[in-house]
Motif scaffolding. Structure first.
Motif, PDB file in Angstrom:
ATOM      1  N   PHE A  28       0.832  -1.206   0.000  1.00  0.00           N
ATOM      2  CA  PHE A  28       0.000   0.000   0.000  1.00  0.00           C
ATOM      3  C   PHE A  28       0.866   1.254   0.000  1.00  0.00           C
ATOM      4  CE2 PHE A  28      -3.755  -2.244   2.242  1.00  0.00           C
ATOM      5  CZ  PHE A  28      -4.289  -2.629   1.025  1.00  0.00           C
ATOM      6  N   LEU A  29       1.864   1.281   0.873  1.00  0.00           N
ATOM      7  CA  LEU A  29       2.706   2.479   0.998  1.00  0.00           C
ATOM      8  C   LEU A  29       3.584   2.689  -0.229  1.00  0.00           C
ATOM      9  CD1 LEU A  29       3.669   2.260   4.769  1.00  0.00           C
ATOM     10  CD2 LEU A  29       2.034   3.807   3.672  1.00  0.00           C
ATOM     11  N   ILE A  30       4.098   1.610  -0.806  1.00  0.00           N
ATOM     12  CA  ILE A  30       4.911   1.752  -2.022  1.00  0.00           C
ATOM     13  C   ILE A  30       4.063   2.311  -3.156  1.00  0.00           C
ATOM     14  CG2 ILE A  30       6.120   0.457  -3.819  1.00  0.00           C
ATOM     15  CD1 ILE A  30       7.162  -1.389  -1.570  1.00  0.00           C
ATOM     16  N   GLY A  31       2.850   1.794  -3.309  1.00  0.00           N
ATOM     17  CA  GLY A  31       1.967   2.295  -4.360  1.00  0.00           C
ATOM     18  C   GLY A  31       1.611   3.752  -4.161  1.00  0.00           C
ATOM     19  N   LEU A  32       1.300   4.107  -2.925  1.00  0.00           N
ATOM     20  CA  LEU A  32       0.967   5.498  -2.630  1.00  0.00           C
ATOM     21  C   LEU A  32       2.170   6.405  -2.874  1.00  0.00           C
ATOM     22  CD1 LEU A  32      -1.086   7.533  -1.498  1.00  0.00           C
ATOM     23  CD2 LEU A  32      -0.155   7.022   0.771  1.00  0.00           C
ATOM     24  N   ALA A  33       3.341   5.988  -2.407  1.00  0.00           N
ATOM     25  CA  ALA A  33       4.549   6.789  -2.602  1.00  0.00           C
ATOM     26  C   ALA A  33       4.882   6.921  -4.085  1.00  0.00           C
ATOM     27  CB  ALA A  33       5.719   6.150  -1.850  1.00  0.00           C
ATOM     28  N   TRP A  34       4.669   5.857  -4.855  1.00  0.00           N
ATOM     29  CA  TRP A  34       4.946   5.901  -6.299  1.00  0.00           C
ATOM     30  C   TRP A  34       4.104   6.978  -6.975  1.00  0.00           C
ATOM     31  CZ3 TRP A  34       8.140   2.071  -8.718  1.00  0.00           C
ATOM     32  CH2 TRP A  34       8.249   2.197 -10.098  1.00  0.00           C
ATOM     33  N   ILE A  35       2.813   6.993  -6.635  1.00  0.00           N
ATOM     34  CA  ILE A  35       1.904   7.969  -7.249  1.00  0.00           C
ATOM     35  C   ILE A  35       2.229   9.386  -6.781  1.00  0.00           C
ATOM     36  CG2 ILE A  35      -0.514   8.684  -7.415  1.00  0.00           C
ATOM     37  CD1 ILE A  35      -1.221   5.674  -7.261  1.00  0.00           C
ATOM     38  N   VAL A  36       2.515   9.550  -5.505  1.00  0.00           N
ATOM     39  CA  VAL A  36       2.826  10.885  -4.969  1.00  0.00           C
ATOM     40  C   VAL A  36       4.119  11.422  -5.586  1.00  0.00           C
ATOM     41  CG1 VAL A  36       3.523  12.115  -2.870  1.00  0.00           C
ATOM     42  CG2 VAL A  36       1.531  10.616  -2.828  1.00  0.00           C
ATOM     43  N   VAL A  37       5.141  10.588  -5.674  1.00  0.00           N
ATOM     44  CA  VAL A  37       6.409  11.025  -6.271  1.00  0.00           C
ATOM     45  C   VAL A  37       6.204  11.387  -7.732  1.00  0.00           C
ATOM     46  CG1 VAL A  37       8.704  10.209  -6.992  1.00  0.00           C
ATOM     47  CG2 VAL A  37       7.909   9.817  -4.662  1.00  0.00           C
ATOM     48  N   PHE A  38       5.377  10.636  -8.436  1.00  0.00           N
ATOM     49  CA  PHE A  38       5.092  10.926  -9.842  1.00  0.00           C
ATOM     50  C   PHE A  38       4.477  12.313 -10.003  1.00  0.00           C
ATOM     51  CE2 PHE A  38       1.963  10.688 -13.370  1.00  0.00           C
ATOM     52  CZ  PHE A  38       2.863  10.603 -14.427  1.00  0.00           C
ATOM     53  N   TYR A  39       3.505  12.638  -9.148  1.00  0.00           N
ATOM     54  CA  TYR A  39       2.860  13.950  -9.258  1.00  0.00           C
ATOM     55  C   TYR A  39       3.742  15.084  -8.757  1.00  0.00           C
ATOM     56  CZ  TYR A  39      -1.668  12.255 -10.781  1.00  0.00           C
ATOM     57  OH  TYR A  39      -2.677  11.711 -11.511  1.00  0.00           O
ATOM     58  N   TRP A  67       1.888   5.998 -17.396  1.00  0.00           N
ATOM     59  CA  TRP A  67       1.741   4.614 -16.935  1.00  0.00           C
ATOM     60  C   TRP A  67       2.291   4.430 -15.517  1.00  0.00           C
ATOM     61  CZ3 TRP A  67      -1.204   0.968 -18.955  1.00  0.00           C
ATOM     62  CH2 TRP A  67      -1.659   1.124 -20.251  1.00  0.00           C
ATOM     63  N   ASN A  68       3.018   5.410 -15.025  1.00  0.00           N
ATOM     64  CA  ASN A  68       3.467   5.356 -13.628  1.00  0.00           C
ATOM     65  C   ASN A  68       2.276   5.286 -12.672  1.00  0.00           C
ATOM     66  OD1 ASN A  68       6.405   5.414 -13.447  1.00  0.00           O
ATOM     67  ND2 ASN A  68       6.217   7.335 -14.568  1.00  0.00           N
ATOM     68  N   ILE A  69       1.172   5.894 -13.047  1.00  0.00           N
ATOM     69  CA  ILE A  69      -0.029   5.823 -12.205  1.00  0.00           C
ATOM     70  C   ILE A  69      -0.537   4.390 -12.145  1.00  0.00           C
ATOM     71  CG2 ILE A  69      -2.417   6.621 -11.975  1.00  0.00           C
ATOM     72  CD1 ILE A  69      -1.515   9.192 -13.393  1.00  0.00           C
ATOM     73  N   VAL A  70      -0.498   3.710 -13.275  1.00  0.00           N
ATOM     74  CA  VAL A  70      -0.942   2.309 -13.325  1.00  0.00           C
ATOM     75  C   VAL A  70      -0.030   1.432 -12.466  1.00  0.00           C
ATOM     76  CG1 VAL A  70      -1.331   0.335 -14.846  1.00  0.00           C
ATOM     77  CG2 VAL A  70      -1.970   2.632 -15.598  1.00  0.00           C
ATOM     78  N   VAL A  71       1.264   1.713 -12.510  1.00  0.00           N
ATOM     79  CA  VAL A  71       2.205   0.949 -11.688  1.00  0.00           C
ATOM     80  C   VAL A  71       1.901   1.173 -10.207  1.00  0.00           C
ATOM     81  CG1 VAL A  71       4.637   0.701 -11.043  1.00  0.00           C
ATOM     82  CG2 VAL A  71       4.000   0.971 -13.443  1.00  0.00           C
TER      83      VAL A  71
END
Length: 84
Positions: free
Chosen positions: A39-50, A64-68
Motif C-alpha cells: 500500500f505504501l509503495i503504491g501510494l509513494a509511487w503515485i505521490v512522487v510521480f505527481y 503509466w506510472n499511475i498504473v504501476v
C-alpha cells in the motif's frame, strides 16, 4: 373424580460450557507487513510521480506510472485476502 397429579418439570440447567483459549497464531505473520508495504509503495509511487512533475520514478513510462502505483495498491489488496 380424583384430581390428577401435577407434574413438575425439572429446572433447566445449561450444559457446562467448554472454555477454550483463542488461538491467534496462524503462521502467516508476513501478510500484514507485506500488505502495508505494498500500500505504501503504491501510494509513494503515485505521490512522487505527481510531485516531480512526471519526471520520476520512471520517466519513460509517462502516465503509466499511475498504473504501476495502483498495481502495487491492488497487490496489497490481493495479499490482504490471506490475512486471518
Amino acid at each position: 373424580m380424583p384430581k390428577s397429579r401435577i407434574r413438575k418439570k425439572a429446572d433447566f440447567t445449561p450444559p457446562p460450557s467448554k472454555t477454550t483459549a483463542i488461538k491467534f497464531k496462524s503462521g502467516r505473520g508476513y501478510v500484514a507487513p507485506l500488505m502495508l508495504a505494498l500500500f505504501l509503495i503504491g501510494l509513494a509511487w503515485i505521490v512522487v510521480f505527481y510531485v516531480s512533475a512526471t519526471k520520476l520514478p520512471i520517466e519513460t513510462l509517462g502516465n503509466w506510472n499511475i498504473v504501476v502505483g495502483f498495481g502495487f495498491i491492488a497487490g496489497g489488496f490481493v495479499v490482504s485476502t490471506q490475512w486471518k
